[in-house]
Design a protein around this motif. Structure first.
Motif, mmCIF file in Angstrom:
data_model
loop_
_atom_site.group_PDB
_atom_site.id
_atom_site.type_symbol
_atom_site.label_atom_id
_atom_site.label_comp_id
_atom_site.label_asym_id
_atom_site.label_seq_id
_atom_site.Cartn_x
_atom_site.Cartn_y
_atom_site.Cartn_z
ATOM 1 N N ARG A 21 -2.646 0.968 22.499
ATOM 2 C CA ARG A 21 -1.601 0.437 22.511
ATOM 3 C C ARG A 21 -1.670 -1.179 22.354
ATOM 4 O O ARG A 21 -0.933 -1.918 21.819
ATOM 5 N N SER A 22 -2.977 -1.720 22.589
ATOM 6 C CA SER A 22 -3.348 -2.865 22.194
ATOM 7 C C SER A 22 -3.119 -3.281 20.820
ATOM 8 O O SER A 22 -2.712 -4.253 20.519
ATOM 9 N N VAL A 23 -3.944 -2.367 20.091
ATOM 10 C CA VAL A 23 -4.013 -2.635 18.559
ATOM 11 C C VAL A 23 -2.548 -2.725 18.006
ATOM 12 O O VAL A 23 -2.072 -3.424 17.358
ATOM 13 N N LEU A 24 -1.609 -1.355 18.363
ATOM 14 C CA LEU A 24 -0.366 -1.555 18.156
ATOM 15 C C LEU A 24 0.502 -2.453 18.318
ATOM 16 O O LEU A 24 1.395 -2.989 17.582
ATOM 17 N N LYS A 25 0.318 -3.028 19.497
ATOM 18 C CA LYS A 25 1.240 -4.195 20.041
ATOM 19 C C LYS A 25 1.142 -5.324 19.224
ATOM 20 O O LYS A 25 1.967 -5.986 18.921
ATOM 21 N N ARG A 26 -0.192 -5.707 18.822
ATOM 22 C CA ARG A 26 -0.234 -6.964 17.636
ATOM 23 C C ARG A 26 0.085 -6.561 16.525
ATOM 24 O O ARG A 26 0.722 -7.428 15.838
ATOM 25 N N ILE A 27 0.060 -5.337 16.065
ATOM 26 C CA ILE A 27 0.619 -5.079 14.774
ATOM 27 C C ILE A 27 2.104 -5.059 14.667
ATOM 28 O O ILE A 27 2.665 -5.652 14.081
ATOM 29 N N ILE A 28 2.658 -4.503 15.565
ATOM 30 C CA ILE A 28 4.104 -4.542 15.718
ATOM 31 C C ILE A 28 4.668 -5.946 15.917
ATOM 32 O O ILE A 28 5.693 -6.296 15.256
ATOM 33 N N ALA A 29 4.160 -6.548 16.933
ATOM 34 C CA ALA A 29 4.573 -8.023 17.058
ATOM 35 C C ALA A 29 4.476 -8.899 15.840
ATOM 36 O O ALA A 29 5.467 -9.751 15.231
ATOM 37 N N ARG A 30 3.558 -8.677 14.985
ATOM 38 C CA ARG A 30 3.100 -9.425 13.916
ATOM 39 C C ARG A 30 4.165 -8.855 12.946
ATOM 40 O O ARG A 30 4.722 -9.795 11.982
ATOM 41 N N GLN A 70 7.573 -3.410 1.119
ATOM 42 C CA GLN A 70 6.280 -3.482 0.384
ATOM 43 C C GLN A 70 5.233 -4.369 1.067
ATOM 44 O O GLN A 70 3.931 -4.371 1.067
ATOM 45 N N GLN A 71 5.766 -5.744 1.210
ATOM 46 C CA GLN A 71 5.131 -6.761 1.774
ATOM 47 C C GLN A 71 4.587 -6.254 3.389
ATOM 48 O O GLN A 71 3.465 -6.647 3.603
ATOM 49 N N ALA A 72 5.252 -5.845 4.083
ATOM 50 C CA ALA A 72 5.018 -5.094 5.357
ATOM 51 C C ALA A 72 3.788 -4.075 5.194
ATOM 52 O O ALA A 72 2.918 -3.990 5.967
ATOM 53 N N LEU A 73 4.084 -3.116 4.218
ATOM 54 C CA LEU A 73 3.066 -1.924 4.060
ATOM 55 C C LEU A 73 1.769 -2.748 3.505
ATOM 56 O O LEU A 73 0.692 -2.311 3.891
ATOM 57 N N ALA A 74 1.789 -3.803 2.699
ATOM 58 C CA ALA A 74 0.510 -4.429 2.336
ATOM 59 C C ALA A 74 -0.086 -4.941 3.638
ATOM 60 O O ALA A 74 -1.304 -5.286 3.656
ATOM 61 N N TRP A 75 0.648 -5.671 4.456
ATOM 62 C CA TRP A 75 0.102 -6.434 5.571
ATOM 63 C C TRP A 75 -0.720 -5.304 6.484
ATOM 64 O O TRP A 75 -1.831 -5.554 6.837
ATOM 65 N N ILE A 76 0.011 -4.059 6.525
ATOM 66 C CA ILE A 76 -0.699 -3.046 7.559
ATOM 67 C C ILE A 76 -2.112 -2.624 6.771
ATOM 68 O O ILE A 76 -2.816 -2.445 7.342
ATOM 69 N N ASP A 77 -1.888 -2.615 5.452
ATOM 70 C CA ASP A 77 -3.176 -2.089 4.803
ATOM 71 C C ASP A 77 -4.306 -3.192 4.589
ATOM 72 O O ASP A 77 -5.469 -2.961 4.762
ATOM 73 N N SER A 78 -3.952 -4.481 4.924
ATOM 74 C CA SER A 78 -5.205 -5.501 5.152
ATOM 75 C C SER A 78 -5.444 -5.656 6.634
ATOM 76 O O SER A 78 -6.485 -6.074 6.779
ATOM 77 N N PHE A 79 -4.920 -4.880 7.692
ATOM 78 C CA PHE A 79 -5.411 -4.835 8.791
ATOM 79 C C PHE A 79 -6.645 -4.264 8.996
ATOM 80 O O PHE A 79 -6.399 -2.841 8.821
ATOM 81 N N GLU A 83 -5.660 2.344 9.090
ATOM 82 C CA GLU A 83 -5.835 2.818 7.729
ATOM 83 C C GLU A 83 -4.600 3.575 7.428
ATOM 84 O O GLU A 83 -4.332 4.620 8.270
ATOM 85 N N ARG A 84 -3.856 3.371 6.475
ATOM 86 C CA ARG A 84 -2.444 3.988 6.271
ATOM 87 C C ARG A 84 -2.894 5.409 5.676
ATOM 88 O O ARG A 84 -3.441 5.271 4.606
ATOM 89 N N ALA A 85 -2.121 6.390 5.987
ATOM 90 C CA ALA A 85 -2.677 7.678 5.524
ATOM 91 C C ALA A 85 -1.548 8.192 4.563
ATOM 92 O O ALA A 85 -1.722 8.332 3.485
ATOM 93 N N THR A 86 -0.258 8.192 5.112
ATOM 94 C CA THR A 86 0.779 8.739 4.411
ATOM 95 C C THR A 86 2.182 7.799 4.459
ATOM 96 O O THR A 86 2.089 7.245 5.865
ATOM 97 N N THR A 87 2.819 7.517 3.409
ATOM 98 C CA THR A 87 4.138 6.680 3.834
ATOM 99 C C THR A 87 5.137 7.374 3.223
ATOM 100 O O THR A 87 5.037 7.945 1.878
ATOM 101 N N ASN A 88 6.342 7.615 3.779
ATOM 102 C CA ASN A 88 7.387 7.929 3.231
ATOM 103 C C ASN A 88 8.619 6.742 3.255
ATOM 104 O O ASN A 88 8.997 6.562 4.284
ATOM 105 N N VAL A 89 9.175 6.750 2.330
ATOM 106 C CA VAL A 89 10.375 5.659 2.182
ATOM 107 C C VAL A 89 11.367 6.245 1.970
ATOM 108 O O VAL A 89 11.569 7.075 0.832
ATOM 109 N N GLU A 90 12.882 6.014 2.542
ATOM 110 C CA GLU A 90 13.695 6.241 2.311
ATOM 111 C C GLU A 90 14.891 5.410 2.421
ATOM 112 O O GLU A 90 14.793 4.282 2.915
ATOM 113 N N TRP A 91 15.960 5.585 1.440
ATOM 114 C CA TRP A 91 17.201 4.545 1.469
ATOM 115 C C TRP A 91 18.343 5.251 1.866
ATOM 116 O O TRP A 91 18.921 6.275 1.661
ATOM 117 N N LEU A 92 19.121 4.190 2.550
ATOM 118 C CA LEU A 92 20.503 4.725 3.333
ATOM 119 C C LEU A 92 21.535 3.793 2.598
ATOM 120 O O LEU A 92 21.368 2.851 2.201
#
Length: 92
Positions: A21-30, A70-79, A83-92
């Motif tokens: 939760r500590s790690v996720l809290k920093r990621i989500i806030a950023r 894509q910028q948010a995903l790149a930032w997650i990759d740099s954390f 490690e980002r395992a799978t990503t699904n992007v959908e458009w509405l």
């Protein structure tokens, strides 16, 4: 245009749900602060080394929404702690 990305991640070096939760809290806030997107943990709340994050952004055009995601995903990759395992992007 609404872009939704569902991102499954592995979290390293966590030994408890409290550390996760500590790690996720920093990621989500950023992500919320830097990219002005909505972020929430969507699954695996009871596992301390896995998570699924949902990211949503809204824009008047697809290019801007896609660039933001894509910028948010790149930032997650740099954390370094996840490690980002799978990503699904959908458009509405």
């Amino acid at each position: 245009m609404i872009a939704y990305a569902e991102v499954e991640c592995h979290i390293y070096d966590t030994q408890s749900l409290k550390q996760k939760r500590s790690v996720l809290k920093r990621i989500i806030a950023r992500l919320k602060k830097d990219y002005n997107i909505a972020v929430s943990e969507m699954d695996h709340q009871d596992l301390w080394q896995r998570t699924v994050l949902g990211l949503v952004t809204i824009s008047s055009d697809r290019v801007t929404a896609e660039r933001t995601i894509q910028q948010a995903l790149a930032w997650i990759d740099s954390f370094p702690e996840i490690e980002r395992a799978t990503t699904n992007v959908e458009w509405l």
